[in-house]
Design a protein around this motif. Structure first.
Motif, PDB file in Angstrom:
ATOM      1  N   PRO A  39       0.815  -1.230   0.000  1.00 41.68           N
ATOM      2  CA  PRO A  39       0.000   0.000   0.000  1.00 41.68           C
ATOM      3  C   PRO A  39       0.840   1.268   0.000  1.00 41.68           C
ATOM      4  O   PRO A  39       0.465   2.270  -0.622  1.00 41.68           O
ATOM      5  CB  PRO A  39      -0.825  -0.119   1.293  1.00 41.68           C
ATOM      6  CG  PRO A  39      -0.805  -1.565   1.632  1.00 41.68           C
ATOM      7  CD  PRO A  39       0.520  -2.074   1.164  1.00 41.68           C
ATOM      8  N   LEU A  40       1.982   1.238   0.677  1.00 40.92           N
ATOM      9  CA  LEU A  40       2.841   2.417   0.725  1.00 40.92           C
ATOM     10  C   LEU A  40       3.447   2.706  -0.644  1.00 40.92           C
ATOM     11  O   LEU A  40       3.513   3.865  -1.081  1.00 40.92           O
ATOM     12  CB  LEU A  40       3.949   2.208   1.763  1.00 40.92           C
ATOM     13  CG  LEU A  40       3.467   1.918   3.192  1.00 40.92           C
ATOM     14  CD1 LEU A  40       4.655   1.628   4.101  1.00 40.92           C
ATOM     15  CD2 LEU A  40       2.672   3.096   3.730  1.00 40.92           C
ATOM     16  N   LEU A  41       3.879   1.661  -1.329  1.00 46.59           N
ATOM     17  CA  LEU A  41       4.447   1.855  -2.663  1.00 46.59           C
ATOM     18  C   LEU A  41       3.375   2.284  -3.657  1.00 46.59           C
ATOM     19  O   LEU A  41       3.602   3.166  -4.491  1.00 46.59           O
ATOM     20  CB  LEU A  41       5.110   0.556  -3.136  1.00 46.59           C
ATOM     21  CG  LEU A  41       6.350   0.120  -2.354  1.00 46.59           C
ATOM     22  CD1 LEU A  41       6.855  -1.210  -2.890  1.00 46.59           C
ATOM     23  CD2 LEU A  41       7.437   1.175  -2.444  1.00 46.59           C
ATOM     24  N   ARG A  42       2.199   1.669  -3.569  1.00 42.17           N
ATOM     25  CA  ARG A  42       1.104   2.039  -4.474  1.00 42.17           C
ATOM     26  C   ARG A  42       0.763   3.514  -4.319  1.00 42.17           C
ATOM     27  O   ARG A  42       0.636   4.244  -5.307  1.00 42.17           O
ATOM     28  CB  ARG A  42      -0.118   1.182  -4.162  1.00 42.17           C
ATOM     29  CG  ARG A  42      -1.362   1.516  -4.998  1.00 42.17           C
ATOM     30  CD  ARG A  42      -2.582   0.887  -4.361  1.00 42.17           C
ATOM     31  NE  ARG A  42      -2.771   1.396  -3.011  1.00 42.17           N
ATOM     32  CZ  ARG A  42      -3.454   0.752  -2.059  1.00 42.17           C
ATOM     33  NH1 ARG A  42      -3.997  -0.422  -2.300  1.00 42.17           N
ATOM     34  NH2 ARG A  42      -3.592   1.293  -0.856  1.00 42.17           N
ATOM     35  N   ASP A  43       0.629   3.966  -3.074  1.00 41.82           N
ATOM     36  CA  ASP A  43       0.301   5.372  -2.847  1.00 41.82           C
ATOM     37  C   ASP A  43       1.434   6.281  -3.310  1.00 41.82           C
ATOM     38  O   ASP A  43       1.198   7.387  -3.808  1.00 41.82           O
ATOM     39  CB  ASP A  43       0.011   5.611  -1.364  1.00 41.82           C
ATOM     40  CG  ASP A  43      -1.271   4.928  -0.910  1.00 41.82           C
ATOM     41  OD1 ASP A  43      -2.051   4.502  -1.785  1.00 41.82           O
ATOM     42  OD2 ASP A  43      -1.484   4.805   0.311  1.00 41.82           O
TER      43      ASP A  43
END
Length: 218
Positions: free
Chosen positions: A70-74
Motif C-alpha cells: 500500500p505504501l508503494l502504491r500510494d
C-alpha cells in the motif's frame, strides 16, 4: 541521501501486487513475465524478505508484501499526480479527475472510450486514490467521491445509494419474510468503509427504519 532499491524492481513488484499477476504486470510494463519475476526476486534479495508466495502461475502477497505494497502504491499514485500536474496536454485541453480506485476501475474507465470519441480534443487524466483531493488542489479539476454532500462547493449528486438486508436461506427461506425482532436476536454482520470519515451502513439505523416501515426490503 535516500537508500532505495532499483526503481525497475520496485515498479515490477508494485504492478505485480496490484494485479496479483506477473503476467498482467508484464503486459502493463511492456516487458516479459521472466523480467518481472527476475526483478521481484532481485527486490526480495535486497530486502531479505519474501514478498510473494508462488504456487504455479498464482502469486499471493506474503505478510511483508502486504505491509509494503500500500505504501508503494500510494507513492506511485503521488508521483503520477505530480507529473500530471505539470505535464502539458498532448493535444487540445486536459482535465484531471480524482476519484477512488474502485470507481475509476468499475465505472469510469469502461466509459472513457465513448467519452473520448465524443470529445477527442480533450485529454483525460485519472487520479485514482483514496485520498480526498478537492477540485482546484494539486491540479485536480473534478473530484468524484462517496459520502455526505458538502453544499459549500456546489457539488452535483451523481448517485444515491440504498441498502437492503440479506440473509442465508436457513434464516429466510425464499418467499418468506422474517420478523424484525427475529433479526435483532441474531448475530448481524457489519461493514465499515476503509475511510473512517464515510458513513458506513449501520444495522441500528436500518432496524430503526424498519420499525417505521414494515415493508422495508430484505
Amino acid at each position: 541521501m535516500r537508500k532505495l532499491p532499483p526503481l525497475n524492481a520496485v515498479r515490477a513488484f508494485e504492478a505485480a501486487a496490484r494485479h496479483e499477476s506477473f503476467t498482467a504486470a508484464a503486459n502493463e510494463l511492456c516487458v516479459t513475465v521472466t523480467a518481472i519475476s527476475h526483478q521481484v526476486r532481485q527486490l526480495e534479495a535486497i530486502l531479505g524478505h519474501k514478498l510473494f508466495e508462488r504456487s504455479g502461475r498464482a502469486v499471493v502477497l506474503t505478510a511483508d508484501g502486504h505491509a509494503v505494497f500500500p505504501l508503494l502504491r500510494d507513492g506511485f499514485d503521488r508521483m503520477a499526480s505530480a507529473f500530471a500536474a505539470i505535464r502539458p496536454p498532448a493535444d487540445g485541453d486536459a482535465i484531471t479527475i480524482s476519484t477512488t480506485r474502485a470507481f475509476a476501475e468499475r465505472w469510469l474507465m469502461p466509459r472513457l472510450a465513448r467519452f473520448n470519441a465524443a470529445f477527442p480534443q480533450l485529454v483525460v487524466h485519472i487520479d485514482a486514490t483514496e485520498e480526498l483531493r478537492a477540485p482546484g488542489a494539486e491540479g485536480v479539476d473534478l473530484a468524484i467521491r462517496y459520502g455526505r454532500v458538502d453544499r459549500a462547493g456546489e457539488p452535483s449528486v451523481l448517485f444515491s445509494d440504498r441498502y437492503i438486508a440479506v440473509a442465508a436461506s436457513a434464516i429466510c427461506p425464499p418467499g418468506a419474510r422474517p420478523a424484525i425482532d427475529d433479526l435483532r436476536s441474531r448475530s448481524l454482520l457489519a461493514f465499515r468503509w476503509k475511510n473512517a470519515a464515510l458513513d458506513s451502513p449501520a444495522w441500528s439505523a436500518w432496524l430503526a427504519g424498519a420499525d417505521h416501515d414494515p415493508g422495508r426490503d430484505f
